[in-house]
Write an enzyme that holds these catalytic residues in place. Structure first.
Site, PDB file in Angstrom:
ATOM      1  N   CYS A 113      31.144  -2.331 -12.022  1.00  0.00           N
ATOM      2  CA  CYS A 113      30.958  -3.475 -10.784  1.00  0.00           C
ATOM      3  C   CYS A 113      29.565  -3.093 -10.547  1.00  0.00           C
ATOM      4  CB  CYS A 113      32.185  -3.237  -9.513  1.00  0.00           C
ATOM      5  SG  CYS A 113      33.653  -3.321  -9.217  1.00  0.00           S
ATOM      6  N   ASP A 114      28.019  -3.032 -11.021  1.00  0.00           N
ATOM      7  CA  ASP A 114      26.985  -2.544 -11.517  1.00  0.00           C
ATOM      8  C   ASP A 114      26.258  -3.851 -12.046  1.00  0.00           C
ATOM      9  OD1 ASP A 114      24.766  -1.994 -11.418  1.00  0.00           O
ATOM     10  OD2 ASP A 114      25.095  -0.417 -10.659  1.00  0.00           O
TER      11      ASP A 114
END
Ligand SMILES: *Cc1c(COP(=O)(O)O)cnc(C)c1O
Length: 381
Positions: A325-326
């Site tokens: 989730c970066d």
């Protein structure tokens, strides 16, 4: 050949993905190729490129020495059965306590680039062999080092005189041109500076024994690179030109060029999507990204060769991203990549020549994704 054996292992064992598979025979081959191309230079394998104990063991059996950068890498090498007198502590940034640990472990060769480290070495690693690292800022490395390491040649002369006065055993000058260097002439400036330092030291009665040419020898990823033999020729003629009839002993510290081709990463496609009906690119999300071992895709510096079971069928442009989730966990969005239109969730995607700087860069568990697992195949096991 090694890719075939790795694929056979993957088909038979079906290990969880993502994973890195290293062919140990290919590691031994890689070592011999580098050693022969760069002879007479002695090879110190840069452990950080791939610190798997099996890799270190194979290279020790082949007769390599090792460039280590921390007590952790020293322990790893010693645990793999490496003799401490074949280790060289090449990191110029080290705590005094780490020098003591290294010395107590039997390490007797160090690189430094500062007065402070020189004095600490004299105190905590007495009579050890030392290289002083000079800064050579040559453009052209695909993963450059900037100005973090090394000092000016003038300062190197002062520091090596200081080292000799303090009872250290002066080996000579070290430099490192940066990784994945595609220009064999990149070593020229460092060799010229090393010769200047050597001549200046000789005038003060200090003789150097060797020059450590560092690593930086490249691997073919998507783009061709010059053959390794070319690097050996250019370095050899540069040493003859600058040192004349009394050439120093030479050392090299290759990492990538020895292990990259020996490894393949198998990943799985998590998702293929488009951001809109008119989007020309598909997004392909893999179960491996920047944090599971593909750190060298930062700034898209290294562009790996990719392969899928659909190769040869109709393809189209893609953006390739990792699973976390970066927002920075995108592998390639500027480098043009095309993948088969048939590619679907659950398909495998193989990343080739991935044996260097992958598993060693994986984070412990960012977003709950485990670090990259390594498996080994080959007779040398
Ligand atoms: C990383 C490193 C190497 C190895 O570099 P490659 O590009 O993998 O050959 C060699 N020497 C030093 C000091 C390093 O830090």
């Amino acid at each position: 050949m090694s890719t075939e054996r790795i694929r056979a292992f993957l088909e038979e064992k079906q290990p969880a993905t993502p994973c890195l598979v290293i062919d140990l025979d290919a590691v031994a081959d890689g070592y011999r190729r580098v050693r022969d191309a760069l002879a007479p230079a002695r090879v110190l394998y840069a452990v950080k490129a791939n610190p798997a104990p099996e890799v270190v063991r194979v290279l020790a059996a082949e007769g390599a020495g090792f460039d280590v950068a921390s007590p952790g890498e020293i322990d790893l090498a010693l645990d793999a059965g490496v003799r401490p007198d074949t280790l060289s502590y090449g990191n110029t940034i080290k705590k005094p306590a780490d020098i003591t640990r290294a010395y107590e472990s039997g390490v007797r060769r160090f690189t430094f680039d500062s007065e402070s480290d020189c004095d600490t070495l004299a105190e905590r690693a007495p009579r050890s062999g030392v290289w002083c690292r000079i800064l050579v800022d040559v453009p052209g490395a695909q993963t450059p080092f900037g100005r973090k390491f090394g000092c000016s040649p003038d300062l190197a002369v002062r520091l090596l005189r200081r080292a000799a006065d303090a009872g250290l055993d002066v080996e000579g000058v070290a430099f490192h041109v940066g990784s994945q260097h595609v220009d064999p002439a990149a070593w020229e400036a460092g060799i010229a500076s090393a010769a200047t330092v050597s001549a200046e030291l000789a005038r003060h009665g200090v003789e150097i024994k060797s020059v450590n040419l560092g690593g930086g020898f490249p691997t073919r990823y998507r783009d061709d690179v010059p053959p390794l033999a070319r690097y050996g020729e250019v370095i050899g003629s540069s040493v003859r030109r600058h040192f004349g009839r009394t050439p120093p002993e030479l050392y090299v510290e290759p990492g990538r060029a020895i292990v990259a081709d020996a490894g393949l990463i198998r990943s799985e496609v998590v998702l293929v999507s488009r951001k809109s009906d008119v989007d020309s690119h598909r997004w392909v999300y893999l179960d491996i990204g920047r944090y599971q071992g593909l750190a060298e895709t930062e700034a898209e510096m290294i562009a790996y060769r990719l392969s899928t079971a659909h190769d040869g069928t109709a393809d189209g442009p893609v953006i390739i991203a990792g699973p976390t989730c970066d927002g920075d966990d995108v592998l390639y969005q500027r480098t043009p990549y095309r993948l088969p239109l048939a590619l679907r969730t659950g398909d495998h995607l193989d990343i080739l020549s991935a044996g260097a700087y992958t598993a060693s860069y994986a984070s412990v568990s960012f977003n709950g994704f485990p670090p990259l697992a390594t498996h080994v195949v080959g007779e040398s096991r």
